[in-house]
Scaffold this motif. Sequence first.
Motif, short mmCIF file in Angstrom:
data_model
loop_
_atom_site.label_atom_id
_atom_site.label_comp_id
_atom_site.label_asym_id
_atom_site.label_seq_id
_atom_site.Cartn_x
_atom_site.Cartn_y
_atom_site.Cartn_z
N GLY A 19 -35.94 8.97 17.19
CA GLY A 19 -35.41 10.19 16.61
C GLY A 19 -33.91 10.10 16.43
N ASN A 20 -33.43 10.62 15.29
CA ASN A 20 -32.03 10.46 14.95
C ASN A 20 -31.11 11.33 15.78
N ASN A 21 -31.62 12.47 16.29
CA ASN A 21 -30.74 13.37 17.01
C ASN A 21 -30.54 12.93 18.45
N ALA A 22 -31.48 12.20 19.00
CA ALA A 22 -31.36 11.72 20.37
C ALA A 22 -30.43 10.51 20.40
N THR A 23 -29.78 10.34 21.54
CA THR A 23 -28.96 9.15 21.73
C THR A 23 -29.55 8.36 22.89
N PHE A 24 -29.77 7.07 22.64
CA PHE A 24 -30.36 6.24 23.67
C PHE A 24 -29.99 4.78 23.43
N VAL A 25 -30.19 3.98 24.46
CA VAL A 25 -29.98 2.54 24.39
C VAL A 25 -31.32 1.88 24.64
N GLU A 26 -31.66 0.87 23.85
CA GLU A 26 -32.89 0.12 24.05
C GLU A 26 -32.55 -1.31 24.47
N PHE A 27 -33.26 -1.78 25.47
CA PHE A 27 -33.06 -3.15 25.95
C PHE A 27 -34.37 -3.67 26.50
N CYS A 28 -34.80 -4.82 25.98
CA CYS A 28 -36.05 -5.44 26.43
C CYS A 28 -37.23 -4.48 26.37
N GLY A 29 -37.31 -3.72 25.29
CA GLY A 29 -38.44 -2.82 25.09
C GLY A 29 -38.38 -1.52 25.86
N GLU A 30 -37.33 -1.30 26.65
CA GLU A 30 -37.20 -0.09 27.44
C GLU A 30 -36.08 0.78 26.90
N ARG A 31 -36.32 2.08 26.87
CA ARG A 31 -35.35 3.02 26.32
C ARG A 31 -34.64 3.77 27.45
N PHE A 32 -33.31 3.85 27.35
CA PHE A 32 -32.49 4.53 28.35
C PHE A 32 -31.74 5.67 27.67
N PRO A 33 -32.01 6.93 28.06
CA PRO A 33 -31.33 8.06 27.43
C PRO A 33 -29.85 8.10 27.78
N VAL A 34 -29.05 8.55 26.83
CA VAL A 34 -27.61 8.73 27.03
C VAL A 34 -27.31 10.21 26.88
N VAL A 35 -26.66 10.78 27.88
CA VAL A 35 -26.43 12.23 27.93
C VAL A 35 -24.97 12.54 27.64
N PRO A 36 -24.69 13.50 26.75
CA PRO A 36 -23.30 13.90 26.50
C PRO A 36 -22.61 14.32 27.78
N GLY A 37 -21.37 13.90 27.94
CA GLY A 37 -20.59 14.25 29.12
C GLY A 37 -20.79 13.32 30.29
N GLN A 38 -21.73 12.37 30.16
CA GLN A 38 -21.99 11.42 31.23
C GLN A 38 -21.78 9.99 30.70
N PRO A 39 -20.76 9.29 31.18
CA PRO A 39 -20.52 7.93 30.68
C PRO A 39 -21.70 7.02 30.98
N PHE A 40 -22.01 6.16 30.02
CA PHE A 40 -23.13 5.22 30.15
C PHE A 40 -22.55 3.81 30.12
N TYR A 41 -22.71 3.09 31.24
CA TYR A 41 -22.14 1.76 31.36
C TYR A 41 -23.22 0.68 31.17
N ILE A 42 -22.82 -0.43 30.59
CA ILE A 42 -23.70 -1.57 30.39
C ILE A 42 -23.03 -2.79 31.04
N GLY A 43 -23.76 -3.49 31.88
CA GLY A 43 -23.16 -4.65 32.54
C GLY A 43 -24.04 -5.21 33.63
N ARG A 44 -23.42 -5.85 34.61
CA ARG A 44 -24.16 -6.49 35.71
C ARG A 44 -24.55 -5.50 36.79
N GLU A 45 -23.71 -4.50 37.02
CA GLU A 45 -24.02 -3.43 37.98
C GLU A 45 -23.58 -2.13 37.30
N ALA A 46 -24.48 -1.53 36.52
CA ALA A 46 -24.08 -0.43 35.65
C ALA A 46 -25.25 0.54 35.44
N THR A 47 -25.03 1.52 34.58
CA THR A 47 -26.11 2.45 34.24
C THR A 47 -27.29 1.65 33.69
#
Length: 249
Positions: free
Chosen positions: A13-41
């Motif tokens: 859906g275009n209105n939702a914000t999310f990150v996909e990695f290895c077939g899994e979807r991770f929601p991203v919430v406004p006002g909450q920083p979303f980190y990507i890395g070795r020890e992250a969100t």
Amino acid sequence: MTFAGPTNAGHGGNNATFVEFCGERFPVVPGQPFYIGREATLTVDDNPYLHRRFLLLHDENGMWWLTNLGTHLTATVTAADLGFTAMLGPGARMPLVFGRTSVVFSAGPTTYEVQVQAGTPAPSLPPTTSPGNGDTTRGVPNFTESQKLAVLVLAEAILRRDGTGVSALPSSAQAAARLGWSLTKFNRKLDNVCDKLDLIGVAGMRAGGGKLASNRRLKLVEFALSTGLVSRDDLPMLDAEHARNVAGG
């Protein structure tokens, strides 16, 4: 070299914000920083070559932004549908204005890919302070009102987006018609803007040998949004300019 992550993730859906990695979807919430890395969100791997917190996805001024928090790794950001590709180096950030974006990065022998679907983080922008007559913007070269209009019309679809997705940038002919200008006038104003930005070192305005860059409009819109050169508050200028030119014949 090994590769981790999807190569052709599906669209959501275009209105939702999310990150996909290895077939899994991770929601991203406004006002909450979303980190990507070795020890992250989103912990993509325990790869010691990968920063603990490498990329940051967060909302600011009504848009989603991607920031490289690393010190030596670079990410490649691509919007394949629009033919847009940019390198995000250490300490750099960029607005995710193209809806569906692919982010690829390497750490040691492994290359990773995540897909980011950027929706609309907020229904409207918070109040902002702009220069008196809208002709100049702090931190960037001085632009005349007509030069700013040439940039604004290119970014209009992105600034107006309401969760229905991001349309391709208008052609020069479409942009000129939106303003009530001749195509020659629009191209001249666009050239003037790109010349000014090229002089201060903004990448993507010119190709080798001084020729015009083929994707300079995408680069220009990216720069304009990231620096606050144009915003939703400026959109009424487009209707006013069109009405003025139509009324004037």
